[in-house]
Write an enzyme that holds these catalytic residues in place. Structure first.
Site, PDB file in Angstrom:
ATOM      1  N   HIS A 269       6.526  -6.815  -1.295  1.00  0.00           N
ATOM      2  CA  HIS A 269       5.401  -6.969  -0.355  1.00  0.00           C
ATOM      3  C   HIS A 269       5.942  -6.712   1.054  1.00  0.00           C
ATOM      4  O   HIS A 269       6.441  -5.629   1.323  1.00  0.00           O
ATOM      5  CB  HIS A 269       4.810  -8.362  -0.580  1.00  0.00           C
ATOM      6  CG  HIS A 269       3.492  -8.636   0.063  1.00  0.00           C
ATOM      7  ND1 HIS A 269       2.706  -7.685   0.636  1.00  0.00           N
ATOM      8  CD2 HIS A 269       2.802  -9.815   0.232  1.00  0.00           C
ATOM      9  CE1 HIS A 269       1.602  -8.231   1.128  1.00  0.00           C
ATOM     10  NE2 HIS A 269       1.649  -9.530   0.903  1.00  0.00           N
ATOM     11  N   HIS A 308       1.516   1.802  -4.631  1.00  0.00           N
ATOM     12  CA  HIS A 308       0.640   0.719  -4.179  1.00  0.00           C
ATOM     13  C   HIS A 308      -0.302   0.343  -5.303  1.00  0.00           C
ATOM     14  O   HIS A 308      -0.735   1.216  -6.063  1.00  0.00           O
ATOM     15  CB  HIS A 308      -0.168   1.175  -2.953  1.00  0.00           C
ATOM     16  CG  HIS A 308      -0.704   0.037  -2.164  1.00  0.00           C
ATOM     17  ND1 HIS A 308      -1.878  -0.590  -2.487  1.00  0.00           N
ATOM     18  CD2 HIS A 308      -0.204  -0.605  -1.094  1.00  0.00           C
ATOM     19  CE1 HIS A 308      -2.081  -1.569  -1.628  1.00  0.00           C
ATOM     20  NE2 HIS A 308      -1.085  -1.607  -0.775  1.00  0.00           N
ATOM     21  N   ASP A 364       4.988   0.757   4.459  1.00  0.00           N
ATOM     22  CA  ASP A 364       6.369   0.350   4.736  1.00  0.00           C
ATOM     23  C   ASP A 364       7.352   1.514   4.782  1.00  0.00           C
ATOM     24  O   ASP A 364       8.496   1.333   5.194  1.00  0.00           O
ATOM     25  CB  ASP A 364       6.837  -0.658   3.685  1.00  0.00           C
ATOM     26  CG  ASP A 364       6.142  -1.986   3.855  1.00  0.00           C
ATOM     27  OD1 ASP A 364       6.043  -2.437   4.997  1.00  0.00           O
ATOM     28  OD2 ASP A 364       5.691  -2.564   2.847  1.00  0.00           O
TER      29      ASP A 364
HETATM   30  N1  CMC Z   1       9.351   3.703  -7.430  1.00  0.00           N
HETATM   31  C1  CMC Z   1       9.411   4.176  -8.708  1.00  0.00           C
HETATM   32  N2  CMC Z   1       8.465   3.970  -9.635  1.00  0.00           N
HETATM   33  C2  CMC Z   1       7.400   3.262  -9.253  1.00  0.00           C
HETATM   34  C3  CMC Z   1       7.255   2.762  -7.947  1.00  0.00           C
HETATM   35  C4  CMC Z   1       8.269   3.020  -7.027  1.00  0.00           C
HETATM   36  N3  CMC Z   1       8.186   2.564  -5.776  1.00  0.00           N
HETATM   37  N4  CMC Z   1       6.075   2.090  -7.861  1.00  0.00           N
HETATM   38  C5  CMC Z   1       5.515   2.177  -9.074  1.00  0.00           C
HETATM   39  N5  CMC Z   1       6.304   2.881  -9.906  1.00  0.00           N
HETATM   40  C6  CMC Z   1       6.019   3.250 -11.304  1.00  0.00           C
HETATM   41  C7  CMC Z   1       6.209   2.045 -12.207  1.00  0.00           C
HETATM   42  O1  CMC Z   1       7.528   2.001 -12.718  1.00  0.00           O
HETATM   43  C8  CMC Z   1       5.183   2.338 -13.286  1.00  0.00           C
HETATM   44  O2  CMC Z   1       5.692   3.342 -14.127  1.00  0.00           O
HETATM   45  P1  CMC Z   1       5.410   3.280 -15.722  1.00  0.00           P
HETATM   46  O3  CMC Z   1       3.915   3.456 -15.844  1.00  0.00           O
HETATM   47  O4  CMC Z   1       6.197   4.391 -16.288  1.00  0.00           O
HETATM   48  O5  CMC Z   1       5.872   1.929 -16.172  1.00  0.00           O
HETATM   49  C9  CMC Z   1       4.023   2.960 -12.520  1.00  0.00           C
HETATM   50  O6  CMC Z   1       4.630   3.565 -11.379  1.00  0.00           O
HETATM   51  C10 CMC Z   1       2.970   1.969 -12.088  1.00  0.00           C
HETATM   52  O7  CMC Z   1       3.616   0.997 -11.262  1.00  0.00           O
HETATM   53  P2  CMC Z   1       3.351  -0.549 -11.311  1.00  0.00           P
HETATM   54  O8  CMC Z   1       4.658  -1.268 -11.058  1.00  0.00           O
HETATM   55  O9  CMC Z   1       2.574  -0.923 -12.530  1.00  0.00           O
HETATM   56  O10 CMC Z   1       2.405  -0.691 -10.067  1.00  0.00           O
HETATM   57  P3  CMC Z   1       1.991  -2.025  -9.358  1.00  0.00           P
HETATM   58  O11 CMC Z   1       0.619  -1.822  -8.875  1.00  0.00           O
HETATM   59  O12 CMC Z   1       2.268  -3.213 -10.204  1.00  0.00           O
HETATM   60  O13 CMC Z   1       3.025  -2.100  -8.129  1.00  0.00           O
HETATM   61  C11 CMC Z   1       4.016  -1.937  -6.045  1.00  0.00           C
HETATM   62  C12 CMC Z   1       2.721  -1.805  -6.834  1.00  0.00           C
HETATM   63  C13 CMC Z   1       3.720  -1.748  -4.555  1.00  0.00           C
HETATM   64  C14 CMC Z   1       4.603  -3.354  -6.216  1.00  0.00           C
HETATM   65  C15 CMC Z   1       5.032  -0.869  -6.537  1.00  0.00           C
HETATM   66  O14 CMC Z   1       4.496   0.422  -6.337  1.00  0.00           O
HETATM   67  C16 CMC Z   1       6.389  -1.012  -5.876  1.00  0.00           C
HETATM   68  O15 CMC Z   1       7.232  -1.795  -6.347  1.00  0.00           O
HETATM   69  N6  CMC Z   1       6.646  -0.257  -4.765  1.00  0.00           N
HETATM   70  C17 CMC Z   1       7.881  -0.414  -4.028  1.00  0.00           C
HETATM   71  C18 CMC Z   1       7.802  -1.636  -3.134  1.00  0.00           C
HETATM   72  C19 CMC Z   1       6.921  -1.399  -1.937  1.00  0.00           C
HETATM   73  O16 CMC Z   1       7.015  -0.367  -1.280  1.00  0.00           O
HETATM   74  N7  CMC Z   1       6.088  -2.399  -1.613  1.00  0.00           N
HETATM   75  C20 CMC Z   1       5.208  -2.342  -0.448  1.00  0.00           C
HETATM   76  C21 CMC Z   1       3.768  -2.293  -0.830  1.00  0.00           C
HETATM   77  S1  CMC Z   1       2.683  -1.835   0.516  1.00  0.00           S
HETATM   78  C22 CMC Z   1       2.805  -3.062   1.724  1.00  0.00           C
HETATM   79  C23 CMC Z   1       2.566  -4.437   1.214  1.00  0.00           C
HETATM   80  O17 CMC Z   1       1.543  -4.714   0.598  1.00  0.00           O
HETATM   81  O18 CMC Z   1       3.400  -5.288   1.483  1.00  0.00           O
END
Ligand code: CMC
Length: 443
Positions: A269, A308, A364
């Site tokens: 986050h 996201h 971010d």
């Molecule tokens: N790098 C590589 N793969 C990713 C990433 C990433 N940053 N984000 C998602 N994926 C992949 C994930 O592994 C999954 O793949 P598969 O379907 O093969 O298992 C697919 O994309 C869907 O991802 P998810 O984890 O189910 O998505 P989510 O909605 O649960 O997670 C998130 C959203 C923001 C936590 C995630 O994208 C992430 O960890 N991003 C990196 C951290 C980040 O930049 N966070 C800031 C968010 S924006 C500002 C805020 O709100 O604070």
């Protein structure tokens, strides 16, 4: 049969249920409780870990269309607010629902500035933190401690009290944040200067040394103010959900904001901006990007600042931050890490792994390089997120308190543990099991 409805047949009983579809696509989960096999049956539940497809409230504050990459506060596009407004005006809009006129803006600014000071005991309290304490940890602790200074804040149903705590929090959080930073540097705390703007005063409390009159660089002051606008609210994200959930127990708002700040701290986050810089430093050079991307695709690494839960398109905030970064570099000189960011973005946006999963830069991705160029240490990045998000948290909290449909947040669970076991004295117990799901293996 109503057109805006969903007909469900329970094949266990053959019964049919007609569920109204509200608000253009919402079905109330409570209707599933009526679907029973017997009178004493609990009824059906919906299972939605991490609320991926569950609306927890009805809100008028922030609108996001994740597929189209649209973000609006109270109906105003983020691009227009970032160009034409300042943060305090946007905070007013978020909290009160309308943009202020001259008279209301002046009163609002005065009301916030009246509350920028903190009790002297807060300073003493901060001195108790270790020299290397993370400023975000200090912020969580000191915001929580504010509840002990304002015990009357638990009158959450009282409108005037809610207004007062909102002004206090928006006024004091920058002061706490700056004190936390000065503590990590071993520098004396700088008291608020209310002749400066909200953001200018924050910069003064951070960076003022021996100058008689500290004047922030206007380009950097405006850049930070726009970054504050971009971070002011983002509907039901993890920290706002924490704010509403903790606040739903009717605790005072300081305790709830401390909880929200703690939620923001995590690397998925608000801690992501710090994690982005660590990742960029780890990659070291644009030439190492292809290898890093390979490691992301095998699941060994995560591309921080990408992806996201809601945006399945370019985060509109990231576009603005990218532009702001270059305005800042005009003053500070180029942060060379941006060359790695650009290469990461270029390769990722062409790669099927990211394209098929709709992973784009989020807010971010470019904030870290911007903050770093402005002279902020990495540990301050999530703190810079918490300051403007305070107005969003308070607006969401007030909306929740006033909403007659809201009760204490209390999700259900699907119990998958042992049914019932016979207790044995300690001498007669077997070796702990090594099964994968054994409790002892989980913590
Ligand atoms: N790098 C590589 N793969 C990713 C990433 C990433 N940053 N984000 C998602 N994926 C992949 C994930 O592994 C999954 O793949 P598969 O379907 O093969 O298992 C697919 O994309 C869907 O991802 P998810 O984890 O189910 O998505 P989510 O909605 O649960 O997670 C998130 C959203 C923001 C936590 C995630 O994208 C992430 O960890 N991003 C990196 C951290 C980040 O930049 N966070 C800031 C968010 S924006 C500002 C805020 O709100 O604070």
């Amino acid at each position: 049969m109503a057109k805006n409805s969903l007909t469900i047949t329970d094949n266990r009983t053959g019964k049919q249920y007609e569920l109204p579809i509200e608000e253009g696509g919402v079905v109330r989960a409570s209707h599933f409780r009526d679907m029973k096999t017997a009178a004493d049956d609990f009824g059906l539940m919906t299972y939605d870990p991490s609320f991926a497809n569950t609306a927890s409230c009805r809100s008028r504050i922030t609108f996001i269309d994740g597929d189209a990459g649209i973000l609006r506060y109270r109906g105003y596009p983020i691009e227009e607010l970032a160009e034409k407004s300042n943060y305090l005006e946007v905070a007013y809009l978020i909290v009160k629902g309308e943009l202020p006129n001259h008279k209301h803006y002046a009163a609002w600014e005065q009301n916030i500035k009246t509350h920028t000071m903190v009790h002297e005991n807060i300073k003493k309290f901060m001195e108790g933190f270790r020299y290397d304490a993370h400023p975000m940890g200090m912020l969580v602790g000191t915001i929580g401690a504010l509840s002990t200074f304002y015990p009357e804040a638990n009158a959450i149903t009282d409108l005037e009290s809610r207004r007062l705590q909102t002004r206090r929090l928006i006024g004091k959080v920058p002061t706490l944040a700056a004190f936390a930073y000065r503590h990590t540097r071993g520098l004396p705390y700088v008291y608020p200067d209310n002749d400066l703007s909200y953001t200018g005063n924050f910069l003064s409390m951070l960076f003022r040394m021996a100058e008689r009159d500290y004047q922030p660089n206007p380009i950097l002051e405006r850049a930070l103010d726009v970054l504050f606008i971009l971070h002011a609210d983002h509907e039901q994200n993890c920290s706002t959900n924490a704010m509403r959930s903790v606040g739903s127990s009717q605790v005072d708002p300081y305790s709830a904001v401390a909880a929200a700040t703690a939620a923001l701290y995590g690397p998925l986050h608000g801690g992501a901006n710090e994690a982005v810089i660590r990742m960029l430093m780890d990659i070291g050079s644009p030439k190492n990007v292809p290898d890093f991307i390979k490691r992301v695709k095998t699941g060994e690494r995560r591309l921080m600042g990408f992806g996201h839960r809601v945006y399945k398109n370019y985060d509109p905030r990231a576009k603005i931050v990218k532009r702001i970064a270059y305005e800042v570099f005009e003053v500070t000189g180029l942060n060379r890490l941006i060359e790695i960011s650009l290469e990461l973005e270029r390769i990722a946006l062409e790669d099927d792994y990211f394209v098929s999963r709709k992973l784009y830069p989020n807010v971010d991705f470019y904030t870290g390089v911007t903050y770093q160029a402005m002279g902020f240490p990495m540990t301050m990045f999530p703190v810079l997120f918490a300051i403007p998000r305070t107005s969003g948290w308070m607006a969401q909290w007030a909306e929740m308190v006033r909403d007659p449909e809201q009760k204490i947040a209390r999700p259900r669970q699907v119990y998958i543990g042992e049914v019932v076991r016979k207790w044995a004295p300690i001498d007669g117990r077997a070796e702990p099991t090594t099964r994968e799901d054994a409790v002892s293996d989980q913590i």
